[in-house]
Enzyme design. Structure first.
Site, PDB file in Angstrom:
ATOM      1  N   GLU A 130      -3.911   3.802  -1.243  1.00  0.00           N
ATOM      2  CA  GLU A 130      -3.604   4.019   0.167  1.00  0.00           C
ATOM      3  C   GLU A 130      -2.101   3.862   0.461  1.00  0.00           C
ATOM      4  O   GLU A 130      -1.545   4.614   1.239  1.00  0.00           O
ATOM      5  CB  GLU A 130      -4.429   3.037   1.010  1.00  0.00           C
ATOM      6  CG  GLU A 130      -4.416   3.287   2.497  1.00  0.00           C
ATOM      7  CD  GLU A 130      -5.053   4.630   2.901  1.00  0.00           C
ATOM      8  OE1 GLU A 130      -5.682   5.273   2.045  1.00  0.00           O
ATOM      9  OE2 GLU A 130      -4.882   5.022   4.059  1.00  0.00           O
ATOM     10  N   ASP A 131      -1.478   2.895  -0.183  1.00  0.00           N
ATOM     11  CA  ASP A 131      -0.125   2.515   0.250  1.00  0.00           C
ATOM     12  C   ASP A 131       0.992   2.756  -0.760  1.00  0.00           C
ATOM     13  O   ASP A 131       2.135   2.378  -0.516  1.00  0.00           O
ATOM     14  CB  ASP A 131      -0.093   1.023   0.632  1.00  0.00           C
ATOM     15  CG  ASP A 131      -0.973   0.725   1.835  1.00  0.00           C
ATOM     16  OD1 ASP A 131      -1.223   1.663   2.624  1.00  0.00           O
ATOM     17  OD2 ASP A 131      -1.412  -0.430   1.990  1.00  0.00           O
TER      18      ASP A 131
END
Ligand code: MN
Length: 525
Positions: free
Chosen positions: A81-82
């Site tokens: 996600e990051d």
């Protein structure tokens, strides 16, 4: 050489892995190195290196007894996600299971971003829908457990965020995540999530109750010691095998009980009590008999959750008695297996898989947890167990978002047309296209849980005849079908009226009537 905070934390984590899964140490080391590199210079709101967070989440999961794949996935849970790393990267380095778990957690984060949770308070129905959506989204319950551990660590570090965000996140934790933990029977996560939310939602009340509980604990501990020694004597005399612990009610449940039973703090008997854990179910009733013969039970305070388990599978005997010095004492009695399920819920399954207890009845206890949810009890391994639990509950529904972030609950197989009619008949009639997560799709597209649906409409117009064709799958709901049929019937009626009027007019003209008197005659019909 002095270790930095995150190095010290990594050492702590590796020590725990060494004890629980000695064979996994190398793999966990690799995961830590991967995550350290992936998150690079990213920081938490606290200013600490980001890597602290996934390491803490991994420790929470180890404490719950989850398996090594879950621990590795926890270390990597924010990587997809990051950071620039992808599902593929994680799969190549750590295998399909870990990659799927991490992807599942990321999917849930994306879903959360689409919901309106971050913008306003949820009403109860939306909160329930979001809980259902989370459970329906995952193929593997470990994903939810990782998500809950992630939320727990975020709640522990909530103090670093601005007050408005603290309140919103606490609200969401109370409405969505604590009930999820409860649903999965994971008491260890539920009570912590509740108390942390309570602290941010109602700080005055939280600290007032915390102070009262602490004062009482100090007063009570000597008393509890004496009561325990009396109980021990009697249990020993009857040759029972057991352990006794003291227990305290968590702060939010004290507050809940005060509200539910409309009682003052002083009227809550079970703030601090004792818990007796035995080997066999029959021994529990034996111990209950001993307690009730030692001291007089308080009416209305006895519950047999062994014979009648709670919805989430919880089992125990609860009683309160007038004990030493005429003071009330709350007693919980359960078997070791019941205790494991009470504390860890579905997570106990993985604990058990890796643990040395080897007790068949433990498996039965977990099955009871399943039966309590009206699910098939035969589950061979953790994965099947998770799938069975998830599948049966949610196979027939899909949960999708409106553009505003409201959640709409539809039967499986539903299309954008069904969605449009559920929102409003007019939107259904004028529906000409649909965007799923911003991408145009055809109107017979089958919606999936977690998707955001936007309907493209014309200014005017009606449904297509094709939508009612049973060979084309434009419509799955009865509601949409009825509304389409009704529209065509209304059309036909209008046409019939227009046609009739034309015929009548022609006839009247033929008979020599003037236009003026036509309306008078037509009024007769
Ligand atoms: Mn996270």
């Amino acid at each position: 050489m002095e270790l930095t905070t995150h190095e010290a934390l990594a050492e702590d984590l590796l020590g725990r892995v060494e004890r629980a899964y000695p064979d996994a140490v190398e793999r966990v080391k690799r995961a830590i190195a991967f995550a350290v590199q992936a998150h690079g210079a990213q920081q938490r709101a606290s200013g600490e290196p980001y890597i602290i967070h996934p390491l803490e989440v991994a420790i929470i999961l180890l404490d719950l007894g989850l398996d090594e794949d879950s621990v590795v996935a926890a270390i990597l849970h924010d990587v997809i996600e990051d950071t620039p790393y992808t599902h593929e990267d994680v799969r190549e380095a750590f295998g399909e299971t870990v990659a799927t778990l991490v992807e599942g957690v990321s999917k849930l984060s994306r879903v959360k971003r689409k919901s309106k949770v971050d913008r306003t308070d949820l009403d109860q129905e939306q909160a329930e829908n979001l809980r259902k959506m989370v459970l329906a989204m995952v193929d593997d319950l470990r994903v939810v457990i990782i998500k809950l551990a992630d939320r727990l660590h975020n709640m522990r570090t909530l103090g670093f965020l601005p007050p408005e965000r603290q309140r919103r996140i606490a609200r969401e934790t109370m409405d969505v995540f604590a009930p999820l933990a409860n649903r999965l029977g994971i008491w260890q996560l539920k009570w912590q999530l509740e108390d942390l939310s309570f602290r941010y939602l109602e700080p005055d009340r939280y600290y007032a109750i915390a102070r009262l509980v602490a004062e009482q604990r100090a007063q009570r501990s000597a008393y509890l010691e004496r009561a325990i020694s009396v109980v021990r004597k009697r249990l020993d005399r009857d040759g029972l095998h057991y352990r006794i612990t003291g227990r305290s009610k968590h702060l939010y449940s004290v507050w809940q009980k005060m509200q539910e039973k409309d009682r003052s703090f002083e009227q809550i008997y079970d703030l601090h009590g004792i818990r007796i854990i035995l080997n066999r179910e029959l021994d529990c009733y034996h111990a209950l008999g001993i307690i009730h013969s030692l001291w007089r039970p308080i009416a209305g305070e006895f519950d047999d959750y062994i014979a009648l388990p709670k919805d989430n599978g919880y089992q125990s005997l609860h009683t309160a008695v007038i004990a030493l010095e005429g003071r009330p004492l709350e007693v919980q009695i359960r078997t070791e297996e019941m205790h494991q399920v009470a504390e860890y819920g579905v997570a106990a399954h993985w604990r058990y898989k890796e643990g040395p207890t080897g007790d068949l009845r433990f498996e039965q206890r977990l099955n009871l947890l399943l039966q309590a949810r009206e699910l098939p009890a035969e589950s061979e391994n953790a994965l099947q167990f998770a799938t069975a639990l998830r599948g049966d509950l949610f196979a027939e529904r899909v949960y999708v978002f409106t553009p505003k972030g409201d959640i709409v609950d539809l039967p499986a197989g539903a299309t954008p047309v069904d969605f449009a009619y559920l929102i409003h008949s007019e939107i259904g009639h004028r529906c000409r296209g649909a965007k799923i997560d911003g991408r145009l799709v055809s109107l017979d597209y089958q919606l999936n849980t977690g998707e955001q649906v936007e309907i493209v409409t014309t200014k005017q117009g009606g449904p297509s005849r094709d939508w009612l064709n049973p060979h084309l799958n434009y419509v799955a709901t009865q509601r949409a079908r009825q509304k389409i049929r009704r529209w065509f019937r209304a059309q036909e009626r209008d046409q019939n009226i227009a046609q009739g009027r034309e015929i009548l007019e022609r006839e009247l003209r033929r008979l020599g009537f003037e236009q003026a008197s036509f309306n008078e005659i037509a009024g007769l019909f």
